[in-house]
Design an enzyme around this catalytic site. Structure first.
Site, PDB file in Angstrom:
ATOM      1  N   LYS A 245     -41.721 -57.353 -30.063  1.00 28.56           N
ATOM      2  CA  LYS A 245     -40.507 -57.942 -30.671  1.00 28.56           C
ATOM      3  C   LYS A 245     -39.513 -58.395 -29.609  1.00 28.56           C
ATOM      4  O   LYS A 245     -38.447 -58.897 -29.939  1.00 28.56           O
ATOM      5  CB  LYS A 245     -39.833 -56.914 -31.585  1.00 28.56           C
ATOM      6  CG  LYS A 245     -40.737 -56.367 -32.670  1.00 28.56           C
ATOM      7  CD  LYS A 245     -40.024 -55.256 -33.448  1.00 28.56           C
ATOM      8  CE  LYS A 245     -40.978 -54.568 -34.406  1.00 28.56           C
ATOM      9  NZ  LYS A 245     -40.393 -53.361 -34.988  1.00 28.56           N
TER      10      LYS A 245
ATOM     11  N   ARG B 223     -48.501 -47.837 -17.377  1.00 28.96           N
ATOM     12  CA  ARG B 223     -49.267 -48.958 -16.805  1.00 28.96           C
ATOM     13  C   ARG B 223     -48.645 -50.247 -17.302  1.00 28.96           C
ATOM     14  O   ARG B 223     -48.416 -50.411 -18.498  1.00 28.96           O
ATOM     15  CB  ARG B 223     -50.739 -48.896 -17.200  1.00 28.96           C
ATOM     16  CG  ARG B 223     -51.481 -50.175 -16.833  1.00 28.96           C
ATOM     17  CD  ARG B 223     -52.969 -50.054 -16.931  1.00 28.96           C
ATOM     18  NE  ARG B 223     -53.487 -49.231 -15.866  1.00 28.96           N
ATOM     19  CZ  ARG B 223     -54.792 -49.049 -15.641  1.00 28.96           C
ATOM     20  NH1 ARG B 223     -55.690 -49.633 -16.421  1.00 28.96           N
ATOM     21  NH2 ARG B 223     -55.200 -48.286 -14.650  1.00 28.96           N
TER      22      ARG B 223
ATOM     23  N   HIS C  11     -51.517 -48.459  -7.351  1.00 32.80           N
ATOM     24  CA  HIS C  11     -52.185 -47.617  -8.353  1.00 32.80           C
ATOM     25  C   HIS C  11     -52.339 -46.217  -7.718  1.00 32.80           C
ATOM     26  O   HIS C  11     -53.430 -45.796  -7.353  1.00 32.80           O
ATOM     27  CB  HIS C  11     -53.545 -48.232  -8.683  1.00 32.80           C
ATOM     28  CG  HIS C  11     -54.208 -47.686  -9.916  1.00 32.80           C
ATOM     29  ND1 HIS C  11     -53.716 -46.607 -10.636  1.00 32.80           N
ATOM     30  CD2 HIS C  11     -55.338 -48.080 -10.550  1.00 32.80           C
ATOM     31  CE1 HIS C  11     -54.528 -46.374 -11.658  1.00 32.80           C
ATOM     32  NE2 HIS C  11     -55.508 -47.248 -11.631  1.00 32.80           N
TER      33      HIS C  11
ATOM     34  N   ARG D 224     -60.496 -45.207 -18.084  1.00 33.79           N
ATOM     35  CA  ARG D 224     -60.454 -43.978 -17.309  1.00 33.79           C
ATOM     36  C   ARG D 224     -59.042 -43.434 -17.104  1.00 33.79           C
ATOM     37  O   ARG D 224     -58.794 -42.234 -17.253  1.00 33.79           O
ATOM     38  CB  ARG D 224     -61.116 -44.194 -15.932  1.00 33.79           C
ATOM     39  CG  ARG D 224     -62.611 -44.144 -15.976  1.00 33.79           C
ATOM     40  CD  ARG D 224     -63.220 -45.017 -14.899  1.00 33.79           C
ATOM     41  NE  ARG D 224     -63.104 -46.410 -15.282  1.00 33.79           N
ATOM     42  CZ  ARG D 224     -64.039 -47.082 -15.950  1.00 33.79           C
ATOM     43  NH1 ARG D 224     -65.178 -46.515 -16.220  1.00 33.79           N
ATOM     44  NH2 ARG D 224     -63.837 -48.335 -16.315  1.00 33.79           N
ATOM     45  N   THR D 225     -58.128 -44.299 -16.709  1.00 25.27           N
ATOM     46  CA  THR D 225     -56.802 -43.794 -16.323  1.00 25.27           C
ATOM     47  C   THR D 225     -56.111 -43.118 -17.509  1.00 25.27           C
ATOM     48  O   THR D 225     -55.656 -41.977 -17.413  1.00 25.27           O
ATOM     49  CB  THR D 225     -55.934 -44.944 -15.768  1.00 25.27           C
ATOM     50  OG1 THR D 225     -56.655 -45.574 -14.715  1.00 25.27           O
ATOM     51  CG2 THR D 225     -54.617 -44.420 -15.240  1.00 25.27           C
TER      52      THR D 225
HETATM   53  C1  NCD Z   1     -58.614 -50.367 -12.217  1.00 27.67           C
HETATM   54  C2  NCD Z   1     -57.235 -50.833 -12.544  1.00 27.67           C
HETATM   55  O1  NCD Z   1     -56.844 -50.923 -13.700  1.00 27.67           O
HETATM   56  O2  NCD Z   1     -56.517 -51.094 -11.594  1.00 27.67           O
HETATM   57  N1  NCD Z   1     -59.174 -49.481 -13.095  1.00 27.67           N
HETATM   58  C3  NCD Z   1     -58.889 -48.164 -12.930  1.00 27.67           C
HETATM   59  O3  NCD Z   1     -57.776 -47.736 -13.122  1.00 27.67           O
HETATM   60  N2  NCD Z   1     -59.889 -47.379 -12.536  1.00 27.67           N
HETATM   61  C4  NCD Z   1     -59.532 -51.324 -11.669  1.00 27.67           C
HETATM   62  C5  NCD Z   1     -59.770 -52.651 -12.300  1.00 27.67           C
HETATM   63  O4  NCD Z   1     -59.244 -52.991 -13.346  1.00 27.67           O
HETATM   64  O5  NCD Z   1     -60.533 -53.407 -11.708  1.00 27.67           O
END
Ligand code: NCD
Length: 313
Positions: free
Chosen positions: A86, A107, A135, A56-57
């Site tokens: 590397k 991320r 997040h 999703r993100t």
């Molecule tokens: C989450 C994350 O990556 O923190 N997913 C998201 O971004 N909706 C939740 C998760 O991994 O449980």
């Protein structure tokens, strides 16, 4: 006046900042709903640099950028497919990618990675999750969801359920909502409670909270229940997972006993802690959250790229 250069966490956002972002998001909704065409991000490039899995993100960031007229370059599995494999450090990668993109959604598996990237980057860094820490873009989409579902962010009883120790989205959501008039109930298996630094900020801001293991009781008076996944990949040992897997699950019968229709949210993916019989429950909002994610991320791209039209402010 909104004057942040990077979005690393909710810790530094004020109520006014949050309201500003949500307001821009609501103004952009007509574009995402297909009622209006906008090219406000034309000639801008977003880099999505992801060192951890995502559905999703990353895709909502990319879709938002494209729908607003911008372009995207992407590394979806940076740990294996970029020079990180590397041995390149994050600062060196950032000092490279900033030449190719006007904004970076990052991320990373390390707590504090977004802060580190921000120290080195000429272009805005949007934290798309740093380890078990924060997040923030998830939280802003969660807040937009609560606002749309309940009409307000004030006066709400918020229940958070699950692995609250390792979940970055509940950390950020607790911080974000602590700028509003809310009360929290945290439901978690023993040893998986909300981190002390989050509880300290809630105390400092005078936000009431209770901690319990009793899910049904907590849900009874809730306005919003936010369910989260056990963060298996962040546990110290695999046995810990088996100890708590299945120890809590929200289902329809628990919700039927609540005093009102509860807004049910989940950051997704779900893996057993939210029963499928909840999908048809009137308050189930977790498949509306991914849409709101695209809208909010579009707003964040527009804001951090300084492209907000006067009439959207
Ligand atoms: C989450 C994350 O990556 O923190 N997913 C998201 O971004 N909706 C939740 C998760 O991994 O449980």
């Amino acid at each position: 006046m909104f004057n942040l250069k990077h979005l690393t966490g909710l810790k530094n956002l004020t109520r006014a900042d949050i309201e500003y972002i949500l307001n821009v998001a609501r103004n952009l909704e007509s574009v995402f709903a297909g009622q209006k065409v906008s090219r406000i991000l034309e000639n801008r490039v977003l880099a999505t640099l992801f060192y951890e899995p995502s559905t999703r993100t990353r895709l909502s960031f990319e879709s938002a950028m494209i729908r607003l007229g911008g372009s995207v370059i992407s590394v979806a599995d940076a740990q294996r497919t970029s020079s990180a494999w590397k041995g390149e450090t994050l600062p060196d990668t950032i000092r490279t990618v900033e030449n190719y993109a006007d904004i970076i959604a990052l991320r990373h598996f390390e707590v504090g990675a977004a802060e580190t990237a921000a120290q080195y980057s000429r272009v805005p860094i949007l934290n798309a999750g740093d380890g078990s820490n924060e997040h923030p873009t998830q939280t802003l989409l969660d807040m937009l969801t609560i606002l749309k579902e309940r009409g307000t962010l004030d006066g709400l009883n918020i229940v958070m359920v699950g692995d609250l120790k390792h979940t970055r989205s509940t950390n950020s959501l607790a911080l974000g909502l602590s700028n509003f008039d809310v009360a929290f109930t945290f439901v978690n298996p023993p040893g998986f409670s909300t981190s002390q630094w989050i509880l300290d900020i809630l105390k400092e801001r005078g936000i009431p909270y209770t901690q319990t293991e009793n899910l049904s009781e907590a849900v009874h008076d809730a306005d919003v229940v936010y369910v989260c996944r056990i963060q298996k990949e962040r546990l110290e040992s695999p046995e810990d997972y088996h100890k708590i897997a299945g120890s809590y699950a929200l289902n329809r019968s628990i919700l039927e006993n609540a005093s009102k229709v509860v807004t049910v949210m989940h950051h997704l993916p779900r893996v057993g802690e939210l029963a499928e019989d909840v999908d048809s429950y009137p308050g189930a909002a977790y498949f509306r959250q991914p849409y709101n994610g695209m809208v909010v991320r579009g707003a964040l791209l527009t804001i951090f790229l300084n492209r907000v039209p006067e009439e959207y402010k």
